[in-house]
Design a protein around this motif. Sequence first.
Motif, PDB file in Angstrom:
ATOM      1  N   LYS A   2       1.773  60.662  63.724  1.00 23.08           N
ATOM      2  CA  LYS A   2       2.374  60.993  62.419  1.00 23.08           C
ATOM      3  C   LYS A   2       2.500  62.496  62.193  1.00 23.08           C
ATOM      4  O   LYS A   2       3.268  62.944  61.363  1.00 23.08           O
ATOM      5  N   LYS A  22      -2.701  56.759  67.327  1.00 24.94           N
ATOM      6  CA  LYS A  22      -2.627  56.108  66.022  1.00 24.94           C
ATOM      7  C   LYS A  22      -1.317  56.549  65.382  1.00 24.94           C
ATOM      8  O   LYS A  22      -0.919  57.721  65.513  1.00 24.94           O
ATOM      9  N   ALA A  50      -1.646  52.073  61.927  1.00 24.90           N
ATOM     10  CA  ALA A  50      -2.654  51.994  60.859  1.00 24.90           C
ATOM     11  C   ALA A  50      -1.974  51.974  59.502  1.00 24.90           C
ATOM     12  O   ALA A  50      -2.000  52.967  58.765  1.00 24.90           O
ATOM     13  N   PRO A 174     -10.633  66.423  58.841  1.00 26.54           N
ATOM     14  CA  PRO A 174     -11.795  67.083  58.224  1.00 26.54           C
ATOM     15  C   PRO A 174     -13.127  66.494  58.675  1.00 26.54           C
ATOM     16  O   PRO A 174     -14.084  67.230  58.871  1.00 26.54           O
ATOM     17  N   SER A 195      -9.781  59.584  64.584  1.00 28.02           N
ATOM     18  CA  SER A 195      -8.320  59.624  64.684  1.00 28.02           C
ATOM     19  C   SER A 195      -7.718  60.820  63.953  1.00 28.02           C
ATOM     20  O   SER A 195      -6.910  60.657  63.040  1.00 28.02           O
ATOM     21  N   GLY A 197      -5.169  63.726  63.163  1.00 23.66           N
ATOM     22  CA  GLY A 197      -3.741  63.879  63.444  1.00 23.66           C
ATOM     23  C   GLY A 197      -3.323  65.327  63.279  1.00 23.66           C
ATOM     24  O   GLY A 197      -2.781  65.961  64.186  1.00 23.66           O
ATOM     25  N   THR A 198      -3.638  65.888  62.094  1.00 24.26           N
ATOM     26  CA  THR A 198      -3.224  67.254  61.772  1.00 24.26           C
ATOM     27  C   THR A 198      -3.648  68.252  62.848  1.00 24.26           C
ATOM     28  O   THR A 198      -2.925  69.190  63.184  1.00 24.26           O
ATOM     29  N   CYS A 297       2.014  68.139  58.654  1.00 21.87           N
ATOM     30  CA  CYS A 297       2.567  66.786  58.830  1.00 21.87           C
ATOM     31  C   CYS A 297       3.799  66.579  57.951  1.00 21.87           C
ATOM     32  O   CYS A 297       4.841  66.106  58.419  1.00 21.87           O
TER      33      CYS A 297
HETATM   34  C1  LIG Z   1      -5.144  56.259  58.106  1.00 18.82           C
HETATM   35  C2  LIG Z   1      -5.128  57.675  58.585  1.00 18.82           C
HETATM   36  N1  LIG Z   1      -5.730  57.975  59.733  1.00 18.82           N
HETATM   37  C3  LIG Z   1      -5.753  59.237  60.225  1.00 18.82           C
HETATM   38  C4  LIG Z   1      -5.142  60.252  59.558  1.00 18.82           C
HETATM   39  C5  LIG Z   1      -5.186  61.635  60.143  1.00 18.82           C
HETATM   40  O1  LIG Z   1      -5.806  62.522  59.286  1.00 18.82           O
HETATM   41  P1  LIG Z   1      -5.547  64.099  59.391  1.00 18.82           P
HETATM   42  O2  LIG Z   1      -4.125  64.303  59.038  1.00 18.82           O
HETATM   43  O3  LIG Z   1      -6.526  64.675  58.437  1.00 18.82           O
HETATM   44  O4  LIG Z   1      -5.836  64.482  60.790  1.00 18.82           O
HETATM   45  C6  LIG Z   1      -4.484  59.989  58.339  1.00 18.82           C
HETATM   46  C7  LIG Z   1      -3.820  61.074  57.587  1.00 18.82           C
HETATM   47  O5  LIG Z   1      -3.152  60.903  56.616  1.00 18.82           O
HETATM   48  C8  LIG Z   1      -4.473  58.664  57.845  1.00 18.82           C
HETATM   49  O6  LIG Z   1      -3.876  58.355  56.685  1.00 18.82           O
END
Ligand SMILES: Cc1ncc(COP(=O)(O)O)c(C=O)c1O
Length: 336
Positions: A2, A22, A50, A174, A195, A197-198, A297
């Motif tokens: 994402k 994910k 997810a 975080p 998991s 993502g950022t 993102c």
């Molecule tokens: C269900 C889920 N998993 C993982 C993430 C990843 O989190 P981050 O963007 O803080 O890395 C998100 C972010 O929105 C999320 O909604």
Amino acid sequence: VKTVKQRVVLEILLDAGIRAFKCATVRELTAILEAGRSLGCEADLDVLLAYPLRGPALGVFIEAQDDSPARLRTLADDPAHLTTLLGWLPPAAVLLDIDVGMGRTGSAMAEWSAFAADRAEQVPFAELGGLHAYEGHVRDATDPALPAIYESLARFATAHLRHREQLVVTSGTPACLVAAADPHLAAGPFQHQVSPGTLVLSDLRSAPIARALGVRPAAFVASTVVHRGRGRCTLDAGSKALGADGPGPHAEPFPPLPIEIATPSEEHLPVRATGATEDAPLPAAGTLVLLVPSHVCTTVNLHDRAVWYAGGRIVGDGPIDARGHDLWRPSTSPSQ
Ligand SMILES: Cc1ncc(COP(=O)(O)O)c(C=O)c1O
């Protein structure tokens, strides 16, 4: 997926040996499956979509589950949704989504436990793909709420899961290091995964953890100074170029400049010289200013294409393949 939304970046991750991904949308699912196919490793992929899939999006997931050799899993939002999913998918493709306090999706552990006690015969919890618990409401890694969340989650998981093929998936950027080091989540019969993502591209929000891991921001918005006034100037990166969700400032110049970024409007980003002295040095009209976004993102999702830069030079450009959403697609549409 994402965060990056681009085949080319997914291929870099695949080249580095990453096989578990994910994602949040069916476009992102398609992007990672296509990337795996083009590199000949689709069958080794383990992808978690997810999101509480319903209607056409669930139809697309079911088709992908039938067509792809990859291992695909998704989330059951509540007991009724779980029952619907199990009409279409094998139990091992479904993870229970647990609401650990964010109040966004999923059901509380007590609700899942009551359902398990009631329906132990029909709904085989011990055969499910595992559990998903996203604690995105806790943004401070030192918050004492985190260990308490992990302990109760691990207790619940140990009561319901039986083997290492079953996942307990937690944590975005975080909390990921705290969760990855949590002794309770490490001790179960299940496999714990985090998991983030950022962190893959990094941004201002994720800077502390990126610094702790020694990774640098990898995505920038290239803006141009379109107006130069006294003690201020305006860049052409407004909220249609720069994700502006959450509190500002929504970007920082890279490399640093003695400026303060103000609130963007749609196509404009006003900037003040630090201290607002009228003769402070500011970039001239026409200067290119790179910006590190506060939220990469949502920023990536605003753009059709990205320019790729490596080894000190531009090496190409290409589409942000999985940005946006599909229109309704005429396919199998389970009603829940
Ligand atoms: C269900 C889920 N998993 C993982 C993430 C990843 O989190 P981050 O963007 O803080 O890395 C998100 C972010 O929105 C999320 O909604």
